[in-house]
Design an enzyme around this catalytic site. Sequence first.
Site, PDB file in Angstrom:
ATOM      1  N   CYS A 106       0.826  -1.213   0.000  1.00  0.00           N
ATOM      2  CA  CYS A 106       0.000   0.000   0.000  1.00  0.00           C
ATOM      3  C   CYS A 106       0.853   1.253   0.000  1.00  0.00           C
ATOM      4  O   CYS A 106       0.491   2.260  -0.609  1.00  0.00           O
ATOM      5  CB  CYS A 106      -0.956  -0.011   1.192  1.00  0.00           C
ATOM      6  SG  CYS A 106      -0.144  -0.078   2.815  1.00  0.00           S
ATOM      7  N   HIS A 275      -1.885   1.818   7.326  1.00  0.00           N
ATOM      8  CA  HIS A 275      -2.274   1.606   5.935  1.00  0.00           C
ATOM      9  C   HIS A 275      -2.096   2.913   5.165  1.00  0.00           C
ATOM     10  O   HIS A 275      -2.470   3.991   5.647  1.00  0.00           O
ATOM     11  CB  HIS A 275      -3.731   1.156   5.873  1.00  0.00           C
ATOM     12  CG  HIS A 275      -4.196   0.743   4.520  1.00  0.00           C
ATOM     13  ND1 HIS A 275      -3.465  -0.086   3.682  1.00  0.00           N
ATOM     14  CD2 HIS A 275      -5.336   1.046   3.840  1.00  0.00           C
ATOM     15  CE1 HIS A 275      -4.144  -0.291   2.577  1.00  0.00           C
ATOM     16  NE2 HIS A 275      -5.269   0.403   2.629  1.00  0.00           N
ATOM     17  N   ASN A 295      -8.807   3.863  -1.724  1.00  0.00           N
ATOM     18  CA  ASN A 295      -8.104   2.724  -1.160  1.00  0.00           C
ATOM     19  C   ASN A 295      -7.455   1.924  -2.293  1.00  0.00           C
ATOM     20  O   ASN A 295      -7.598   2.266  -3.469  1.00  0.00           O
ATOM     21  CB  ASN A 295      -9.097   1.854  -0.366  1.00  0.00           C
ATOM     22  CG  ASN A 295      -8.413   0.966   0.653  1.00  0.00           C
ATOM     23  OD1 ASN A 295      -7.191   0.919   0.744  1.00  0.00           O
ATOM     24  ND2 ASN A 295      -9.197   0.234   1.425  1.00  0.00           N
TER      25      ASN A 295
END
Length: 333
Positions: A106, A275, A295
Amino acid sequence: MKGLILLFLFAAASAKLHYLSDEYIEEINGKQSSWVAGRNFPEDTPLEYIKGLLGVLEGDEAIELPRRVGIVPKGFEIPESFDSREAWPQCPTISEIRDQGSCGSCWAVGAVSVMSDRECIHNNDPNFRYSDEDLVSCCATCGMGCNGGWLKPSFNYWINHGIVSGGRFNSSEGCKPYSFYECEHHAEGERPPCEDILPTPACTSECIPEYGLGYEEDKRFGSHVYTFDKQEQDMQFDIMTNGPVEASFNVYNDFLSYKSGVYKHTSGILPLGGHAIRIIGWGVEGEEPYWLVANSWNYDWGDNGLFKILRGTNECGIEGNIVTGMPRALGRK
């Protein structure tokens, strides 16, 4: 104090429920009305796999970056809402939701997404898409590849070493397409199931054979990198002027089941991990100010791959680690 006690009691009660169970989802929805929880991941998804997707490592606090403070012009009014997709419709990467696959990348996916957006905005090139693969596999100072990394070194790497182009898995687009297949981060879907976190691919200095440029020839660079000091309006002004930014936040059990609304941490005492995501805008829903966030778990997670999170209070640390930069002008060395 009373609110903290209630939150602790709720968290303790929720700890007895499976973090992806229907009962846990129902309990979240029964305790607040700001956002809606629902089924994203299958209930039997291993917790260690989910933790593996949360690839922001601790330990980059000592890395100093220039901070932008007080950049809003005197008398300028920040609009109530802003969406980068609408501001720069000529830039397709802004609307794209990437899929990190079975890799804790990520940190890299968020970084190259922002770089791609800003490459289009400032160099007027909607066709260049920075390679997730190149950053996650070749930046040794960024962390541990699929086992996690940091935001700040990613942008420094862009400036000092450059990053080549690359499309989605199996796309044959760009110099180095992503080598991890898109998998099903959802209870139901047509993609193959996600596996355990896979090994980091080897760093190569070659483009795929069908690509027309050499590796060094294809590289593009950043000109400078910067961050913010939790200054909401400075962040907003930069986004509406220069494009999306990368940020990281702490993920708790309840976030995994986000479907819609303005997310606020409701359940879970300790975070599962950090994240990295991409902030593309902001707005107000009801009376809740929010950041609009992309996301990297594909379009069928959450709200078509997006989520909203409370703005202005550093919810889950979302405003405490924002990093971005500007691309080098084409033709400049």
